[in-house]
Design an enzyme around this catalytic site. Structure first.
Site, PDB file in Angstrom:
ATOM      1  N   ARG A  12      41.372  36.943  46.604  1.00  0.00           N
ATOM      2  CA  ARG A  12      40.377  35.869  46.473  1.00  0.00           C
ATOM      3  C   ARG A  12      40.848  34.582  47.150  1.00  0.00           C
ATOM      4  O   ARG A  12      40.572  33.480  46.674  1.00  0.00           O
ATOM      5  CB  ARG A  12      40.054  35.588  45.002  1.00  0.00           C
ATOM      6  CG  ARG A  12      39.795  36.815  44.166  1.00  0.00           C
ATOM      7  CD  ARG A  12      38.717  37.690  44.708  1.00  0.00           C
ATOM      8  NE  ARG A  12      38.527  38.911  43.916  1.00  0.00           N
ATOM      9  CZ  ARG A  12      37.702  39.883  44.284  1.00  0.00           C
ATOM     10  NH1 ARG A  12      37.031  39.826  45.409  1.00  0.00           N
ATOM     11  NH2 ARG A  12      37.563  40.948  43.529  1.00  0.00           N
TER      12      ARG A  12
ATOM     13  N   GLU B 260      42.084  45.615  34.056  1.00  0.00           N
ATOM     14  CA  GLU B 260      41.743  46.055  35.413  1.00  0.00           C
ATOM     15  C   GLU B 260      42.837  46.927  36.030  1.00  0.00           C
ATOM     16  O   GLU B 260      43.257  46.717  37.166  1.00  0.00           O
ATOM     17  CB  GLU B 260      41.446  44.850  36.308  1.00  0.00           C
ATOM     18  CG  GLU B 260      40.277  44.018  35.793  1.00  0.00           C
ATOM     19  CD  GLU B 260      39.845  42.895  36.718  1.00  0.00           C
ATOM     20  OE1 GLU B 260      40.716  42.321  37.387  1.00  0.00           O
ATOM     21  OE2 GLU B 260      38.648  42.600  36.749  1.00  0.00           O
TER      22      GLU B 260
ATOM     23  N   LYS C 203      40.497  32.257  30.411  1.00  0.00           N
ATOM     24  CA  LYS C 203      39.597  31.689  31.424  1.00  0.00           C
ATOM     25  C   LYS C 203      38.534  30.827  30.738  1.00  0.00           C
ATOM     26  O   LYS C 203      38.207  31.060  29.578  1.00  0.00           O
ATOM     27  CB  LYS C 203      38.905  32.807  32.203  1.00  0.00           C
ATOM     28  CG  LYS C 203      39.842  33.594  33.099  1.00  0.00           C
ATOM     29  CD  LYS C 203      39.077  34.609  33.951  1.00  0.00           C
ATOM     30  CE  LYS C 203      40.057  35.423  34.796  1.00  0.00           C
ATOM     31  NZ  LYS C 203      39.398  36.359  35.715  1.00  0.00           N
TER      32      LYS C 203
ATOM     33  N   ASP D 277      34.131  35.729  33.345  1.00  0.00           N
ATOM     34  CA  ASP D 277      35.050  35.566  34.473  1.00  0.00           C
ATOM     35  C   ASP D 277      34.978  34.109  34.898  1.00  0.00           C
ATOM     36  O   ASP D 277      35.085  33.236  34.047  1.00  0.00           O
ATOM     37  CB  ASP D 277      34.646  36.530  35.597  1.00  0.00           C
ATOM     38  CG  ASP D 277      35.807  36.844  36.524  1.00  0.00           C
ATOM     39  OD1 ASP D 277      36.732  36.035  36.558  1.00  0.00           O
ATOM     40  OD2 ASP D 277      35.795  37.886  37.201  1.00  0.00           O
TER      41      ASP D 277
ATOM     42  N   GLU E  89      42.676  28.589  31.761  1.00  0.00           N
ATOM     43  CA  GLU E  89      42.805  29.003  33.160  1.00  0.00           C
ATOM     44  C   GLU E  89      41.498  28.702  33.896  1.00  0.00           C
ATOM     45  O   GLU E  89      40.433  29.171  33.493  1.00  0.00           O
ATOM     46  CB  GLU E  89      43.114  30.511  33.242  1.00  0.00           C
ATOM     47  CG  GLU E  89      43.210  31.027  34.675  1.00  0.00           C
ATOM     48  CD  GLU E  89      43.615  32.512  34.749  1.00  0.00           C
ATOM     49  OE1 GLU E  89      44.578  32.922  34.077  1.00  0.00           O
ATOM     50  OE2 GLU E  89      42.956  33.264  35.489  1.00  0.00           O
TER      51      GLU E  89
ATOM     52  N   GLU F  49      35.841  32.106  44.272  1.00  0.00           N
ATOM     53  CA  GLU F  49      35.484  33.526  44.311  1.00  0.00           C
ATOM     54  C   GLU F  49      33.973  33.755  44.207  1.00  0.00           C
ATOM     55  O   GLU F  49      33.417  34.563  44.954  1.00  0.00           O
ATOM     56  CB  GLU F  49      36.202  34.266  43.177  1.00  0.00           C
ATOM     57  CG  GLU F  49      35.833  35.731  43.105  1.00  0.00           C
ATOM     58  CD  GLU F  49      36.623  36.495  42.042  1.00  0.00           C
ATOM     59  OE1 GLU F  49      37.509  35.908  41.406  1.00  0.00           O
ATOM     60  OE2 GLU F  49      36.349  37.698  41.877  1.00  0.00           O
TER      61      GLU F  49
ATOM     62  N   HIS G 228      26.984  37.412  37.436  1.00  0.00           N
ATOM     63  CA  HIS G 228      27.506  38.687  37.938  1.00  0.00           C
ATOM     64  C   HIS G 228      26.453  39.483  38.722  1.00  0.00           C
ATOM     65  O   HIS G 228      26.366  40.710  38.607  1.00  0.00           O
ATOM     66  CB  HIS G 228      28.025  39.542  36.775  1.00  0.00           C
ATOM     67  CG  HIS G 228      29.111  40.516  37.174  1.00  0.00           C
ATOM     68  ND1 HIS G 228      28.869  41.588  38.009  1.00  0.00           N
ATOM     69  CD2 HIS G 228      30.418  40.580  36.862  1.00  0.00           C
ATOM     70  CE1 HIS G 228      29.984  42.273  38.168  1.00  0.00           C
ATOM     71  NE2 HIS G 228      30.950  41.674  37.499  1.00  0.00           N
TER      72      HIS G 228
ATOM     73  N   TRP H 177      30.892  46.722  35.876  1.00  0.00           N
ATOM     74  CA  TRP H 177      31.142  46.270  37.244  1.00  0.00           C
ATOM     75  C   TRP H 177      29.843  46.233  38.051  1.00  0.00           C
ATOM     76  O   TRP H 177      29.857  46.042  39.256  1.00  0.00           O
ATOM     77  CB  TRP H 177      32.147  47.186  37.955  1.00  0.00           C
ATOM     78  CG  TRP H 177      33.567  46.986  37.504  1.00  0.00           C
ATOM     79  CD1 TRP H 177      34.030  46.046  36.631  1.00  0.00           C
ATOM     80  CD2 TRP H 177      34.718  47.741  37.911  1.00  0.00           C
ATOM     81  NE1 TRP H 177      35.390  46.169  36.451  1.00  0.00           N
ATOM     82  CE2 TRP H 177      35.833  47.211  37.232  1.00  0.00           C
ATOM     83  CE3 TRP H 177      34.906  48.829  38.767  1.00  0.00           C
ATOM     84  CZ2 TRP H 177      37.128  47.720  37.389  1.00  0.00           C
ATOM     85  CZ3 TRP H 177      36.209  49.331  38.930  1.00  0.00           C
ATOM     86  CH2 TRP H 177      37.298  48.780  38.243  1.00  0.00           C
TER      87      TRP H 177
HETATM   88  O1  GCW Z   1      37.807  37.507  38.776  1.00  0.00           O
HETATM   89  C1  GCW Z   1      38.499  38.689  38.784  1.00  0.00           C
HETATM   90  C2  GCW Z   1      38.831  38.925  40.221  1.00  0.00           C
HETATM   91  C3  GCW Z   1      40.089  39.721  40.430  1.00  0.00           C
HETATM   92  C4  GCW Z   1      41.213  39.078  39.621  1.00  0.00           C
HETATM   93  C5  GCW Z   1      40.790  39.103  38.148  1.00  0.00           C
HETATM   94  C6  GCW Z   1      41.822  38.431  37.252  1.00  0.00           C
HETATM   95  C7  GCW Z   1      43.552  38.918  40.070  1.00  0.00           C
HETATM   96  O2  GCW Z   1      37.739  39.551  40.851  1.00  0.00           O
HETATM   97  O3  GCW Z   1      40.382  39.719  41.801  1.00  0.00           O
HETATM   98  O4  GCW Z   1      42.448  39.721  39.807  1.00  0.00           O
HETATM   99  O5  GCW Z   1      39.597  38.386  38.000  1.00  0.00           O
HETATM  100  O6  GCW Z   1      41.632  37.269  36.934  1.00  0.00           O
HETATM  101  O7  GCW Z   1      42.784  39.064  36.859  1.00  0.00           O
END
Ligand code: GCW
Length: 721
Positions: free
Chosen positions: A188, A311, A380, A385, A407, A413, A541, A563
């Site tokens: 990213r 992930e 986050k 996300d 975070e 992104e 998303h 996803w």
């Molecule tokens: O937002 C998503 C991203 C991934 C990223 C993940 C994360 C580093 O698409 O690329 O991986 O979050 O924060 O772990």
């Protein structure tokens, strides 16, 4: 002879002009161009006539001194001498408690308020009819922050006469998180390749390392996590640690500590063990030894950041253990060195069929109170996300006995990579100011993260970096404002988006009032514009898969439902949106009753989050009085219109800023206008299949049929590997 001299003078004047105009963005907000207002320049020059620094200055103080010399030379057009004892009116005196006389001039309250990293800048009478400026800090690094603050003050052309600034960071660890891979690709990352030249290190050290650290220090950051959270265990092998040590040595004089990401399965991959089970004594011993080795090589190593069981990353759950077991294993090994363990809460599991946005709370809330004192859970801002708009992450309200870090994502992104203009301070402020009500009203995320709610330390804030090898560091020149804003907010989250935009613009483009007003306005509206043309009314998303650039509301049939885009908008003939109230997934139930009440009713839920929390029919009557479908269409159109307004505003600056930067932004805005149209047309055509309603008046007809947009397959998009 005279002719020759004139030639040289003319020539150097020309060179100076050329330098002034060659604005490629490398200098960031640290440009130090001469202050144009001669009177002001003279006043500053009279007020600062010498820099007084103790003879044996530690490296960070030497950095502060050198920065002041360089900065003042640029701004005032003259060399200010460095001396060890104040000798004249206008001395700028740098000092720590080592200088008892100087220190006595500062009240105990102020000394305390300056804390470990803060500073006091004060202009006082020198007792002999003159004045001096004191720059005082409890520790050397405070002098560095104070030096940057003074230079900023001058660049912003603020008066020196009553200078009295006391400032200390509200959060202790203010970190950039790089998602940089060892092959120098950046996950990213949209500004070229990773700055870290692993193959050349440790012998060959790019001058850019120093410039990078200096930029971090200038906005008050104090640490950097060098590697991707999707980690590679190789970074923990000795050859790489030596390289990391070389970087740490470059950064140290700027008060920046290095951190690394730790791959949970490293004991297997580089340690030769059969398991990485956190409760296996051999695993614990391996980590202890490894961490001892790291501290031998890098004595001020900051600690680890870990992404586990997320992930596809390995983690303690691979062995039937909990996140707390995993985090505590590493925290215990780091503790003897005062190292920090940051464990990420960005988790969602294929096995868990529940709404993805609920899963962090489901997994982490039961572990509250189980983490060690040097472990921090990094969350986050949003529960899903880093989307253009999400409600705040409810996990902040669920772990009263755990240290929590915020975070943020500086790299764009989901906000147009380094092509679209997105000033992110307003997004971050939304999260920081969000009230969890966890301890009653006013329990904002900012106050949880800065330690004032729980009085727990250390406190941590992280921003996923947007830097790379591009000459201007961040790809989009105006995206420098996000690096700047992250640092400033990490230092003081009470600053407003407006203040920071104004500051950054003045530092980066000078003080021309039209330039400042225009660019600040552009910055401040830019994020909402992206929300409007890509994911308005709480949509999320629905971007293209993989690289995440551009629209993809049709994305379905991926290995996991969460996803896809259809999982998140659920559009069909009956309506659109996800019901996250008690009638639906009840993600809303993870928020305080105050929010449940406000967000739970579509009549009181703000438009911005409507389709995040509600599934509504296409003819649902909006606050505007329009049916939902019409409102949705008009929001997309509004986004496109706003980009065009931004283009016109930018064009009005032609000739007021240098051509290089003018053209750079102009081209990107043109691309953003095209992107905005694509988003609008693709999404409206796609949703129209279900709504079966015409586009309302005022919405432009799509340029192509839906199939055209669906067939776009972008190749080689930066940041996607
Ligand atoms: O937002 C998503 C991203 C991934 C990223 C993940 C994360 C580093 O698409 O690329 O991986 O979050 O924060 O772990």
């Amino acid at each position: 002879m005279r002719l020759l001299r004139r030639f040289f003078i003319l020539n150097s004047a020309f060179l100076l002009l050329a330098v002034l105009h060659a604005e490629d963005g490398y200098r960031l907000w640290l440009r130090y161009d001469p202050i144009a207002d001669e009177q002001l320049r003279a006043a500053y020059a009279a007020a600062i006539t010498e820099i007084v620094v103790p003879e044996k200055a530690p490296p960070v103080v030497a950095s502060a001194r050198d920065e002041l010399v360089t900065g003042l030379r640029g701004l005032l057009g003259r060399d200010i001498p460095v001396v060890t004892k104040a000798s004249r009116d206008g001395a700028l005196v740098l000092g720590t408690p080592d200088d008892p006389v100087l220190y006595a001039a500062i009240s105990e309250t102020d000394q305390r308020a300056a804390g470990m990293e803060g500073y006091l800048l004060r202009r006082i009478a020198d007792g002999r009819g003159g004045h001096r400026t004191l720059l005082v800090a409890n520790r050397p690094v405070g002098l560095l922050h104070g030096a940057f603050a003074l230079l900023r003050h001058l660049q912003l052309q603020r008066p020196l006469a009553d200078l009295n600034l006391l400032s200390a960071p509200r959060i202790e660890r203010r970190l950039l998180n790089h998602w940089d891979n060892l092959d120098r690709t950046v996950e990213r990352g949209y500004a070229g390749f990773s700055l870290w030249e692993w193959f050349y290190l440790p012998e060959i050290r790019s001058p850019r390392y120093r410039d990078y650290a200096r930029a971090l220090a200038s906005v008050g950051l104090n640490g950097t996590v060098l590697t991707n959270v999707n980690a590679n265990a190789q970074i923990l092998t000795r050859p790489y640690l030596d390289k990391v040590a070389a970087l740490a040595a470059e950064f140290r004089p700027w008060g920046i500590r290095v951190y690394l990401t730790a791959r949970f399965s490293a004991p297997i991959e580089i340690g030769g063990l059969k398991t990485a089970d956190p409760l296996d004594p051999a695993v614990a011993t391996w980590w202890r030894d490894k961490i001892d080795e790291i501290y031998q090589v890098i004595p001020d190593f900051g600690g680890f950041v870990v992404k586990a069981n997320s992930e596809g990353q390995p983690g303690p759950q691979d062995y039937g253990r909990t996140h707390a077991d995993g985090a505590n294993l590493l925290a215990d090994a780091l503790a003897p060195h005062n190292g920090l363990l940051v464990w990420r809460a960005f988790v969602y599991s294929a096995a868990n069929q529940d709404d993805r946005v609920k899963q962090a709370v489901t997994e982490f809330a039961p572990l509250d109170g189980q983490f060690r004192d040097n472990a921090v859970i990094q969350i986050k801002n949003g529960p899903l996300d880093f989307f253009p708009r999400e409600p705040f992450s409810p996990l902040f309200g669920h772990m009263p006995r755990t240290r929590l870090a915020l975070e943020l994502q500086i790299t764009q992104e989901y906000l147009g990579h380094s092509i679209q203009l997105a000033y992110l301070a307003p997004l971050w402020k939304e999260a920081l100011d969000a009230d969890t009500f966890a301890n009653g009203p006013g329990t904002t995320i900012a106050r949880i993260v800065d330690g004032s709610v729980k009085l727990q330390h250390p406190t941590v804030i992280a921003g996923v970096a947007n830097t790379g090898t591009d000459r201007n560091w961040t790809g989009h020149l105006l995206a420098q404002s996000n690096w700047y804003a992250f640092g400033r907010l990490a230092w003081d989250h009470t600053l407003t988006s407006e203040q920071i935009a104004d500051e950054w613009t003045r530092l980066t483009f000078g003080s021309d009032t039209q330039v400042v007003a225009t660019i600040s306005r552009l910055l401040l509206g830019s994020r909402e514009t992206i929300v409007n043309f890509s994911m308005p009314l709480g949509l999320h998303h629905i971007m293209a898969e993989g690289h995440h650039y551009g629209p993809g509301p049709w994305v379905a049939d991926r290995p996991r439902a969460d996803w896809t885009a259809v999982y998140y908008h659920r559009a069909d003939a009956t309506g659109i949106g996800v019901d996250r109230t008690a009638r639906g997934t009840n993600a809303l139930g993870q928020y305080a009753p105050e929010w449940q009440q406000r967000w739970g009713d579509p009549q009181t839920c703000p438009d911005e989050l409507l389709l995040w929390f509600h599934r509504l029919p296409w003819d649902f009557r909006m606050k505007s009085g329009r049916p939902l479908w019409d409102e949705l269409c008009l929001r997309y159109q509004q986004g496109v219109d706003e980009v065009r307004t931004m283009q016109r505003a930018w064009d009005s600056l032609r000739g007021r800023i240098d051509d290089e930067r003018f053209t750079h932004v102009q081209q990107r805005l043109a691309r953003e206008e095209k992107d905005a149209r694509d988003w609008r047309d693709a999404c409206l055509l796609y949703f129209q299949q279900f709504s079966q309603r015409p586009l309302p008046a005022g919405v432009e007809a799509p340029a192509h049929p839906l199939e055209h947009y669906r067939s776009i397959k972008l190749k080689n998009v930066p940041g996607h590997y």
